[in-house]
Enzyme design. Sequence first.
Site, PDB file in Angstrom:
ATOM      1  N   ASP A  31       0.824  -1.219  -0.167  1.00 24.09           N
ATOM      2  CA  ASP A  31       0.120   0.006   0.038  1.00 24.09           C
ATOM      3  C   ASP A  31       0.985   1.215   0.083  1.00 24.09           C
ATOM      4  O   ASP A  31       1.908   1.308   1.009  1.00 24.09           O
ATOM      5  CB  ASP A  31      -0.953   0.044   1.132  1.00 24.09           C
ATOM      6  CG  ASP A  31      -2.086   1.144   0.984  1.00 24.09           C
ATOM      7  OD1 ASP A  31      -3.059   0.657   0.968  1.00 24.09           O
ATOM      8  OD2 ASP A  31      -1.637   2.243   1.083  1.00 24.09           O
ATOM      9  N   ILE A  32       0.547   2.214  -0.954  1.00 23.20           N
ATOM     10  CA  ILE A  32       1.441   3.588  -1.025  1.00 23.20           C
ATOM     11  C   ILE A  32       1.218   4.503   0.407  1.00 23.20           C
ATOM     12  O   ILE A  32       2.269   5.157   0.493  1.00 23.20           O
ATOM     13  CB  ILE A  32       0.964   4.272  -2.258  1.00 23.20           C
ATOM     14  CG1 ILE A  32       2.005   4.984  -2.972  1.00 23.20           C
ATOM     15  CG2 ILE A  32      -0.443   4.985  -1.889  1.00 23.20           C
ATOM     16  CD1 ILE A  32       1.543   5.717  -4.240  1.00 23.20           C
TER      17      ILE A  32
ATOM     18  N   ASN B  13     -12.702  -2.994   2.494  1.00 20.63           N
ATOM     19  CA  ASN B  13     -13.712  -1.809   2.923  1.00 20.63           C
ATOM     20  C   ASN B  13     -14.627  -2.012   1.730  1.00 20.63           C
ATOM     21  O   ASN B  13     -14.372  -2.120   0.349  1.00 20.63           O
ATOM     22  CB  ASN B  13     -12.985  -0.500   2.803  1.00 20.63           C
ATOM     23  CG  ASN B  13     -12.052  -0.378   4.026  1.00 20.63           C
ATOM     24  OD1 ASN B  13     -12.386  -0.885   5.139  1.00 20.63           O
ATOM     25  ND2 ASN B  13     -10.948   0.177   3.924  1.00 20.63           N
TER      26      ASN B  13
ATOM     27  N   GLY C 215     -15.421   3.298   3.734  1.00 20.17           N
ATOM     28  CA  GLY C 215     -14.119   4.025   3.301  1.00 20.17           C
ATOM     29  C   GLY C 215     -13.407   3.369   2.142  1.00 20.17           C
ATOM     30  O   GLY C 215     -12.341   3.805   1.796  1.00 20.17           O
ATOM     31  N   GLN C 216     -14.181   2.799   1.174  1.00 18.29           N
ATOM     32  CA  GLN C 216     -13.891   2.479  -0.012  1.00 18.29           C
ATOM     33  C   GLN C 216     -13.550   3.486  -0.905  1.00 18.29           C
ATOM     34  O   GLN C 216     -14.304   4.220  -1.331  1.00 18.29           O
ATOM     35  CB  GLN C 216     -14.630   1.161  -0.812  1.00 18.29           C
ATOM     36  CG  GLN C 216     -14.075   0.776  -1.822  1.00 18.29           C
ATOM     37  CD  GLN C 216     -14.874  -0.271  -2.506  1.00 18.29           C
ATOM     38  OE1 GLN C 216     -16.055  -0.634  -2.234  1.00 18.29           O
ATOM     39  NE2 GLN C 216     -14.375  -1.166  -3.713  1.00 18.29           N
ATOM     40  N   SER C 217     -12.276   3.386  -1.556  1.00 18.99           N
ATOM     41  CA  SER C 217     -11.664   4.506  -2.439  1.00 18.99           C
ATOM     42  C   SER C 217     -11.266   4.157  -3.723  1.00 18.99           C
ATOM     43  O   SER C 217     -11.124   4.865  -4.536  1.00 18.99           O
ATOM     44  CB  SER C 217     -10.631   5.203  -1.566  1.00 18.99           C
ATOM     45  OG  SER C 217      -9.585   4.570  -1.299  1.00 18.99           O
TER      46      SER C 217
ATOM     47  N   HIS D 165     -10.216  -5.447  -3.170  1.00 19.23           N
ATOM     48  CA  HIS D 165      -8.777  -5.459  -2.922  1.00 19.23           C
ATOM     49  C   HIS D 165      -8.967  -5.730  -1.146  1.00 19.23           C
ATOM     50  O   HIS D 165     -10.002  -5.323  -0.485  1.00 19.23           O
ATOM     51  CB  HIS D 165      -8.037  -4.427  -2.915  1.00 19.23           C
ATOM     52  CG  HIS D 165      -8.605  -3.001  -2.473  1.00 19.23           C
ATOM     53  ND1 HIS D 165      -9.623  -2.375  -3.379  1.00 19.23           N
ATOM     54  CD2 HIS D 165      -8.332  -2.386  -1.250  1.00 19.23           C
ATOM     55  CE1 HIS D 165      -9.907  -1.366  -2.630  1.00 19.23           C
ATOM     56  NE2 HIS D 165      -9.244  -1.245  -1.307  1.00 19.23           N
TER      57      HIS D 165
ATOM     58  N   HIS E 111      -6.973  -5.483   2.355  1.00 18.33           N
ATOM     59  CA  HIS E 111      -5.975  -5.069   2.939  1.00 18.33           C
ATOM     60  C   HIS E 111      -5.150  -6.061   3.817  1.00 18.33           C
ATOM     61  O   HIS E 111      -6.109  -7.015   4.456  1.00 18.33           O
ATOM     62  CB  HIS E 111      -6.333  -3.889   3.880  1.00 18.33           C
ATOM     63  CG  HIS E 111      -6.798  -2.766   3.248  1.00 18.33           C
ATOM     64  ND1 HIS E 111      -6.032  -1.708   2.983  1.00 18.33           N
ATOM     65  CD2 HIS E 111      -8.034  -2.371   2.683  1.00 18.33           C
ATOM     66  CE1 HIS E 111      -6.879  -0.585   2.166  1.00 18.33           C
ATOM     67  NE2 HIS E 111      -8.036  -1.150   2.196  1.00 18.33           N
TER      68      HIS E 111
HETATM   69  P1  AMP Z   1      -9.669   1.612   0.247  1.00 16.11           P
HETATM   70  O1  AMP Z   1      -9.777   3.162   0.615  1.00 16.11           O
HETATM   71  O2  AMP Z   1     -10.138   0.594   1.142  1.00 16.11           O
HETATM   72  O3  AMP Z   1     -10.415   1.317  -1.133  1.00 16.11           O
HETATM   73  O4  AMP Z   1      -7.823   1.240  -0.049  1.00 16.11           O
HETATM   74  C1  AMP Z   1      -7.568   1.682  -0.979  1.00 16.11           C
HETATM   75  C2  AMP Z   1      -6.006   1.829  -0.787  1.00 16.11           C
HETATM   76  O5  AMP Z   1      -5.219   1.854  -2.068  1.00 16.11           O
HETATM   77  C3  AMP Z   1      -5.552   2.880   0.403  1.00 16.11           C
HETATM   78  O6  AMP Z   1      -5.050   2.260   1.304  1.00 16.11           O
HETATM   79  C4  AMP Z   1      -4.530   3.535  -0.610  1.00 16.11           C
HETATM   80  O7  AMP Z   1      -3.323   3.979   0.413  1.00 16.11           O
HETATM   81  C5  AMP Z   1      -4.131   2.619  -1.690  1.00 16.11           C
HETATM   82  N1  AMP Z   1      -3.407   3.020  -2.742  1.00 16.11           N
HETATM   83  C6  AMP Z   1      -3.760   4.201  -3.620  1.00 16.11           C
HETATM   84  N2  AMP Z   1      -2.898   4.431  -4.559  1.00 16.11           N
HETATM   85  C7  AMP Z   1      -2.164   3.442  -4.559  1.00 16.11           C
HETATM   86  C8  AMP Z   1      -0.995   3.037  -5.447  1.00 16.11           C
HETATM   87  N3  AMP Z   1      -0.812   3.618  -6.601  1.00 16.11           N
HETATM   88  N4  AMP Z   1      -0.280   2.101  -5.121  1.00 16.11           N
HETATM   89  C9  AMP Z   1      -0.532   1.461  -3.822  1.00 16.11           C
HETATM   90  N5  AMP Z   1      -1.593   1.580  -3.110  1.00 16.11           N
HETATM   91  C10 AMP Z   1      -2.535   2.892  -3.586  1.00 16.11           C
END
Ligand code: AMP
Length: 113
Positions: free
Chosen positions: A30-31, A86, A92-94, A99, A101
């Site tokens: 995760d970034i 999520n 909090g799904q973004s 995916h 975690h």
């Molecule tokens: P969620 O908010 O549960 O949908 O998780 C999305 C995750 O993706 C977050 O923890 C972000 O930090 C991660 N993320 C977003 N962009 C990247 C990326 N380019 N490489 C790795 N992780 C990322």
Amino acid sequence: MVNCLFCKIANKEIDSKIVYETENVMVFKDIDPKAPVHFLAIPKFHISSILEIEQLDKNILKELFKAIAKVAKDYNLEKGFRVVTNTGRDAGQSVDHLHFHVLGKRKFNWPPG
Ligand code: AMP
Ligand code: ZN
């Protein structure tokens, strides 16, 4: 899926720190880590969330969970780790590509916030 961040990561159009990969699944760092170990485990096949799980081949689903178990063992997380998906805005799904975690190497509260 056009314009999906994690499809681009799966296709290596965008760089990521890959931890483990098979033909159908990928685990990468995760970034913006929320624990000393924070990986994301994805199927390379696009589905938006667990709500679309019926569209995912059951063998790929098993491959994904085997990948999670493998990285948990490889990174010595046996003492305790958390797997979270999520789903939806309130959770909090973004990123709208399924995916999981994989978080480890610290204590986690229960219930989660
Ligand atoms: P969620 O908010 O549960 O949908 O998780 C999305 C995750 O993706 C977050 O923890 C972000 O930090 C991660 N993320 C977003 N962009 C990247 C990326 N380019 N490489 C790795 N992780 C990322
Ligand atoms: Zn996608």
